[in-house]
Design a protein around this motif. Structure first.
Motif, PDB file in Angstrom:
ATOM      1  N   LEU A 223      18.284  25.369  33.360  1.00 53.97           N
ATOM      2  CA  LEU A 223      17.081  25.175  32.571  1.00 53.97           C
ATOM      3  C   LEU A 223      16.278  26.461  32.440  1.00 53.97           C
ATOM      4  O   LEU A 223      16.325  27.318  33.324  1.00 53.97           O
ATOM      5  CB  LEU A 223      16.201  24.080  33.168  1.00 53.97           C
ATOM      6  CG  LEU A 223      15.551  24.311  34.526  1.00 53.97           C
ATOM      7  CD1 LEU A 223      14.246  23.528  34.631  1.00 53.97           C
ATOM      8  CD2 LEU A 223      16.470  23.853  35.643  1.00 53.97           C
ATOM      9  N   PRO A 224      15.540  26.600  31.331  1.00 52.18           N
ATOM     10  CA  PRO A 224      14.654  27.754  31.163  1.00 52.18           C
ATOM     11  C   PRO A 224      13.519  27.693  32.171  1.00 52.18           C
ATOM     12  O   PRO A 224      13.129  26.610  32.626  1.00 52.18           O
ATOM     13  CB  PRO A 224      14.110  27.578  29.733  1.00 52.18           C
ATOM     14  CG  PRO A 224      14.961  26.537  29.096  1.00 52.18           C
ATOM     15  CD  PRO A 224      15.488  25.677  30.193  1.00 52.18           C
ATOM     16  N   THR A 225      12.968  28.853  32.495  1.00 54.90           N
ATOM     17  CA  THR A 225      11.907  28.890  33.504  1.00 54.90           C
ATOM     18  C   THR A 225      10.814  29.869  33.098  1.00 54.90           C
ATOM     19  O   THR A 225      11.090  30.985  32.676  1.00 54.90           O
ATOM     20  CB  THR A 225      12.467  29.299  34.871  1.00 54.90           C
ATOM     21  OG1 THR A 225      13.495  28.387  35.242  1.00 54.90           O
ATOM     22  CG2 THR A 225      11.381  29.250  35.924  1.00 54.90           C
ATOM     23  N   SER A 226       9.568  29.407  33.250  1.00 47.91           N
ATOM     24  CA  SER A 226       8.405  30.244  32.981  1.00 47.91           C
ATOM     25  C   SER A 226       7.508  30.292  34.207  1.00 47.91           C
ATOM     26  O   SER A 226       7.636  31.169  35.048  1.00 47.91           O
ATOM     27  CB  SER A 226       7.632  29.694  31.772  1.00 47.91           C
ATOM     28  OG  SER A 226       6.439  30.406  31.570  1.00 47.91           O
ATOM     29  N   SER A 227       6.628  29.290  34.349  1.00 46.00           N
ATOM     30  CA  SER A 227       5.708  29.258  35.497  1.00 46.00           C
ATOM     31  C   SER A 227       6.399  28.813  36.777  1.00 46.00           C
ATOM     32  O   SER A 227       5.892  29.045  37.874  1.00 46.00           O
ATOM     33  CB  SER A 227       4.550  28.303  35.207  1.00 46.00           C
ATOM     34  OG  SER A 227       4.999  26.961  35.188  1.00 46.00           O
ATOM     35  N   GLY A 228       7.546  28.142  36.638  1.00 41.37           N
ATOM     36  CA  GLY A 228       8.237  27.577  37.788  1.00 41.37           C
ATOM     37  C   GLY A 228       7.891  26.124  38.036  1.00 41.37           C
ATOM     38  O   GLY A 228       8.410  25.511  38.972  1.00 41.37           O
ATOM     39  N   VAL A 256      16.889  30.239  34.070  1.00 43.98           N
ATOM     40  CA  VAL A 256      17.151  31.291  33.089  1.00 43.98           C
ATOM     41  C   VAL A 256      15.833  31.861  32.573  1.00 43.98           C
ATOM     42  O   VAL A 256      14.911  31.116  32.233  1.00 43.98           O
ATOM     43  CB  VAL A 256      17.978  30.754  31.901  1.00 43.98           C
ATOM     44  CG1 VAL A 256      18.448  31.919  31.023  1.00 43.98           C
ATOM     45  CG2 VAL A 256      19.169  29.938  32.382  1.00 43.98           C
ATOM     46  N   GLN A 257      15.768  33.180  32.520  1.00 40.21           N
ATOM     47  CA  GLN A 257      14.594  33.868  32.005  1.00 40.21           C
ATOM     48  C   GLN A 257      14.986  34.811  30.877  1.00 40.21           C
ATOM     49  O   GLN A 257      16.160  35.185  30.739  1.00 40.21           O
ATOM     50  CB  GLN A 257      13.917  34.677  33.114  1.00 40.21           C
ATOM     51  CG  GLN A 257      13.371  33.818  34.254  1.00 40.21           C
ATOM     52  CD  GLN A 257      12.255  34.524  34.984  1.00 40.21           C
ATOM     53  OE1 GLN A 257      12.480  35.459  35.742  1.00 40.21           O
ATOM     54  NE2 GLN A 257      11.014  34.071  34.730  1.00 40.21           N
ATOM     55  N   THR A 258      13.994  35.195  30.067  1.00 42.11           N
ATOM     56  CA  THR A 258      14.221  36.246  29.089  1.00 42.11           C
ATOM     57  C   THR A 258      14.156  37.599  29.796  1.00 42.11           C
ATOM     58  O   THR A 258      13.305  37.806  30.678  1.00 42.11           O
ATOM     59  CB  THR A 258      13.170  36.203  27.967  1.00 42.11           C
ATOM     60  OG1 THR A 258      13.221  37.415  27.204  1.00 42.11           O
ATOM     61  CG2 THR A 258      11.765  36.038  28.510  1.00 42.11           C
ATOM     62  N   ASP A 259      15.044  38.513  29.429  1.00 43.54           N
ATOM     63  CA  ASP A 259      15.101  39.786  30.150  1.00 43.54           C
ATOM     64  C   ASP A 259      13.924  40.710  29.841  1.00 43.54           C
ATOM     65  O   ASP A 259      13.799  41.777  30.425  1.00 43.54           O
ATOM     66  CB  ASP A 259      16.435  40.503  29.897  1.00 43.54           C
ATOM     67  CG  ASP A 259      16.636  40.923  28.446  1.00 43.54           C
ATOM     68  OD1 ASP A 259      15.716  40.770  27.621  1.00 43.54           O
ATOM     69  OD2 ASP A 259      17.747  41.414  28.120  1.00 43.54           O
ATOM     70  N   THR A 260      13.037  40.283  28.925  1.00 43.57           N
ATOM     71  CA  THR A 260      11.833  41.069  28.668  1.00 43.57           C
ATOM     72  C   THR A 260      10.695  40.716  29.617  1.00 43.57           C
ATOM     73  O   THR A 260       9.673  41.400  29.650  1.00 43.57           O
ATOM     74  CB  THR A 260      11.346  40.852  27.225  1.00 43.57           C
ATOM     75  OG1 THR A 260      11.008  39.468  27.050  1.00 43.57           O
ATOM     76  CG2 THR A 260      12.420  41.233  26.222  1.00 43.57           C
ATOM     77  N   SER A 261      10.867  39.625  30.382  1.00 42.16           N
ATOM     78  CA  SER A 261       9.855  39.214  31.350  1.00 42.16           C
ATOM     79  C   SER A 261      10.543  38.314  32.377  1.00 42.16           C
ATOM     80  O   SER A 261      10.538  37.097  32.244  1.00 42.16           O
ATOM     81  CB  SER A 261       8.711  38.466  30.655  1.00 42.16           C
ATOM     82  OG  SER A 261       7.674  38.156  31.561  1.00 42.16           O
ATOM     83  N   ASP A 262      11.134  38.937  33.389  1.00 46.06           N
ATOM     84  CA  ASP A 262      11.987  38.178  34.318  1.00 46.06           C
ATOM     85  C   ASP A 262      11.692  38.459  35.791  1.00 46.06           C
ATOM     86  O   ASP A 262      12.569  38.879  36.551  1.00 46.06           O
ATOM     87  CB  ASP A 262      13.456  38.463  34.017  1.00 46.06           C
ATOM     88  CG  ASP A 262      13.810  39.941  34.093  1.00 46.06           C
ATOM     89  OD1 ASP A 262      12.907  40.774  34.292  1.00 46.06           O
ATOM     90  OD2 ASP A 262      15.013  40.261  33.973  1.00 46.06           O
ATOM     91  N   PRO A 263      10.468  38.180  36.230  1.00 46.90           N
ATOM     92  CA  PRO A 263      10.138  38.451  37.639  1.00 46.90           C
ATOM     93  C   PRO A 263      10.964  37.617  38.618  1.00 46.90           C
ATOM     94  O   PRO A 263      11.242  38.081  39.731  1.00 46.90           O
ATOM     95  CB  PRO A 263       8.649  38.083  37.724  1.00 46.90           C
ATOM     96  CG  PRO A 263       8.428  37.121  36.585  1.00 46.90           C
ATOM     97  CD  PRO A 263       9.324  37.602  35.495  1.00 46.90           C
ATOM     98  N   GLY A 300       7.487  31.427  43.767  1.00 46.66           N
ATOM     99  CA  GLY A 300       8.089  31.329  45.094  1.00 46.66           C
ATOM    100  C   GLY A 300       8.764  29.991  45.307  1.00 46.66           C
ATOM    101  O   GLY A 300       9.846  29.913  45.901  1.00 46.66           O
ATOM    102  N   ARG A 301       8.147  28.917  44.814  1.00 47.94           N
ATOM    103  CA  ARG A 301       8.734  27.594  44.972  1.00 47.94           C
ATOM    104  C   ARG A 301       9.989  27.458  44.121  1.00 47.94           C
ATOM    105  O   ARG A 301      10.967  26.823  44.543  1.00 47.94           O
ATOM    106  CB  ARG A 301       7.700  26.524  44.596  1.00 47.94           C
ATOM    107  CG  ARG A 301       8.131  25.112  44.934  1.00 47.94           C
ATOM    108  CD  ARG A 301       6.955  24.153  44.935  1.00 47.94           C
ATOM    109  NE  ARG A 301       6.258  24.104  43.654  1.00 47.94           N
ATOM    110  CZ  ARG A 301       5.185  23.338  43.425  1.00 47.94           C
ATOM    111  NH1 ARG A 301       4.684  22.597  44.393  1.00 47.94           N
ATOM    112  NH2 ARG A 301       4.601  23.340  42.242  1.00 47.94           N
ATOM    113  N   ALA A 302      10.000  28.041  42.925  1.00 50.89           N
ATOM    114  CA  ALA A 302      11.195  27.996  42.085  1.00 50.89           C
ATOM    115  C   ALA A 302      12.354  28.731  42.749  1.00 50.89           C
ATOM    116  O   ALA A 302      13.503  28.268  42.720  1.00 50.89           O
ATOM    117  CB  ALA A 302      10.896  28.598  40.715  1.00 50.89           C
ATOM    118  N   LEU A 303      12.070  29.868  43.360  1.00 48.35           N
ATOM    119  CA  LEU A 303      13.116  30.612  44.067  1.00 48.35           C
ATOM    120  C   LEU A 303      13.638  29.831  45.268  1.00 48.35           C
ATOM    121  O   LEU A 303      14.839  29.819  45.546  1.00 48.35           O
ATOM    122  CB  LEU A 303      12.577  31.971  44.517  1.00 48.35           C
ATOM    123  CG  LEU A 303      12.356  33.009  43.408  1.00 48.35           C
ATOM    124  CD1 LEU A 303      11.552  34.197  43.947  1.00 48.35           C
ATOM    125  CD2 LEU A 303      13.678  33.476  42.825  1.00 48.35           C
TER     126      LEU A 303
END
Length: 402
Positions: A223-228, A256-263, A300-303
């Motif tokens: 799944l796509p991920t933004s805020s987590g 999955v993140q976009t490589d322009t903003s992928d912390p 952190g929770r998403a990781l």
């Protein structure tokens, strides 16, 4: 109504139903009583309210009853692209076109019951539309905080639900923390992306996936991920089913993140527990604007969710996203927004790396419809022309060519 929340990291508990973050800085989520849960004991309700015993509120009235119950489709046409056996959980089928309705269906009624005041959110996309729609369904005042430079097409989409829209000048990313303070100072509950009540709604997507596969389990979910927040909800759902004895081996969770903003990708690759916020110099433009979050509040929770399930985080380029969006439509028949297309692009990347295999059952989760995005892209579409009298011959030649 649930009032007890707990920090996933340090374990501290709170009795404040409006609390979002622990004193340690991490987000909290509501505790769930899973002792009596079983698939056979699900409610005879439509959508996500089948799982009412695992939710912090009883089934509310209004549009919330239309949330959940999105289709899980076996999509053989996408197998070759993704390199696995693809199932699509189409979250674009919700009332406002995105998975955010799962969160709003719980969060808005929960906030109304807890405080009785106005509700609001910080968003200029799917969460803004969803919160405003669910507030309208309960005849509740809603305030939406958007960036000052918001595109007019987005204002139009949000405004149809008649919220009060406030365009905010300044550091829009800092509004998350501002929202938590405003909710304590004013008669308004600003429902941020990882509010515990939202997480409770999001976990129902995992319940639906697992119930559809039961007694088996999918090998992976992408799944796509933004805020987590959504990833946190999926993990919360996994933990609930494990505690209930309804899930022995959880699916691997891939974000999955976009490589322009992928912390998150950077933090996962570095082996650290928390993502570092990206600076302005590290952020680029992307067509997947809704997941371009340089400082995810539930990062952190998403990781932790990824590592707990044996998954990983990957990044994809805009070119990858465009190709995947086209493949979703042409090979699967799904119209998805660019951020949603990252699920297919990410699965392709993961199969190339050997993280998922050709025999794996993999659920892709396009989180929002692409129909709201139409009219904002490239209008140079190739077409054929024919005179009406010559139409039969022209069609015959075109069909022969294919």
């Amino acid at each position: 109504m649930a009032t007890t929340s707990r920090c996933y990291r340090c374990g501290d508990r709170y009795e404040d139903p409006a609390r979002v973050r622990c004193t340690c800085g991490e987000p909290v989520w509501f505790e769930t009583d899973t002792a009596a849960f079983s698939w056979d004991g699900c409610r005879d309700y439509d959508g996500m309210w089948r799982y009412e015993p695992l939710l912090p509120i009883d089934r509310p009235k209004g549009i919330a009853r239309a949330a959940g119950g999105t289709p899980l489709v076996r999509s053989e046409g996408l197998d070759a692209v993704a390199g696995c056996q693809v199932y699509v959980k189409d979250e674009g089928e919700h009332p406002t076109g995105s998975y955010k309705d799962r969160g709003s269906a719980v969060a808005v009624p929960h906030a109304v019951a807890a405080s009785g005041g106005a509700v609001g959110t910080v968003s200029y996309g799917n969460m803004a539309m969803s919160t405003a729609a669910h507030a309208a369904g309960l005849d509740r005042e809603c305030v939406v905080l958007v960036p000052d430079e918001i595109p007019s097409v987005r204002l139009e989409l949000i405004d149809q639900y008649d919220p009060t829209i406030v365009r905010v000048d300044g550091d829009y990313g800092a509004l998350y923390d501002d929202a938590l303070e405003l909710s304590t100072e004013l008669p308004i509950s600003i429902l941020v992306s990882d509010a515990p009540s939202r997480i409770s709604g999001y976990k129902t997507a995992l319940f639906e996936i697992c119930e559809a596969f039961a007694p088996d389990v999918p090998d992976a979910i992408v799944l796509p991920t933004s805020s987590g927040g959504f990833a946190s909800g999926i993990w919360r759902g996994i933990r609930d089913l494990e505690a209930a004895g309804s899930l022995d081996e959880p699916p691997r969770l891939y974000l999955v993140q976009t490589d322009t903003s992928d912390p998150l990708t950077r933090a996962f690759d570095a082996g650290v527990a928390d993502p570092a916020p990206l600076t302005d110099d590290e952020i680029g433009e992307t067509i997947a604007h809704s997941i371009g979050n340089p400082d995810p509040p539930s990062g952190g929770r998403a990781l932790a969710a990824v590592r707990d399930t044996g998954g990983s985080v990957v990044s994809v380029s805009d070119d990858d996203i465009r190709a995947a969006q086209r493949q979703f439509a042409v090979d699967g028949g799904f119209c998805v927004e660019p951020a949603s297309a990252t699920s297919l692009a990410g699965a392709t990347r993961l199969s190339e790396r050997g993280a998922i295999g050709s025999d794996d059952d993999v659920v892709l989760v396009p989180t929002g419809t692409g129909f709201k995005e139409l009219g904002t892209g490239d209008a140079s579409i190739a077409t054929e022309r024919a005179n009406r009298a010559a139409l039969p011959e022209r069609l015959a030649s075109l069909l022969t060519d294919t």
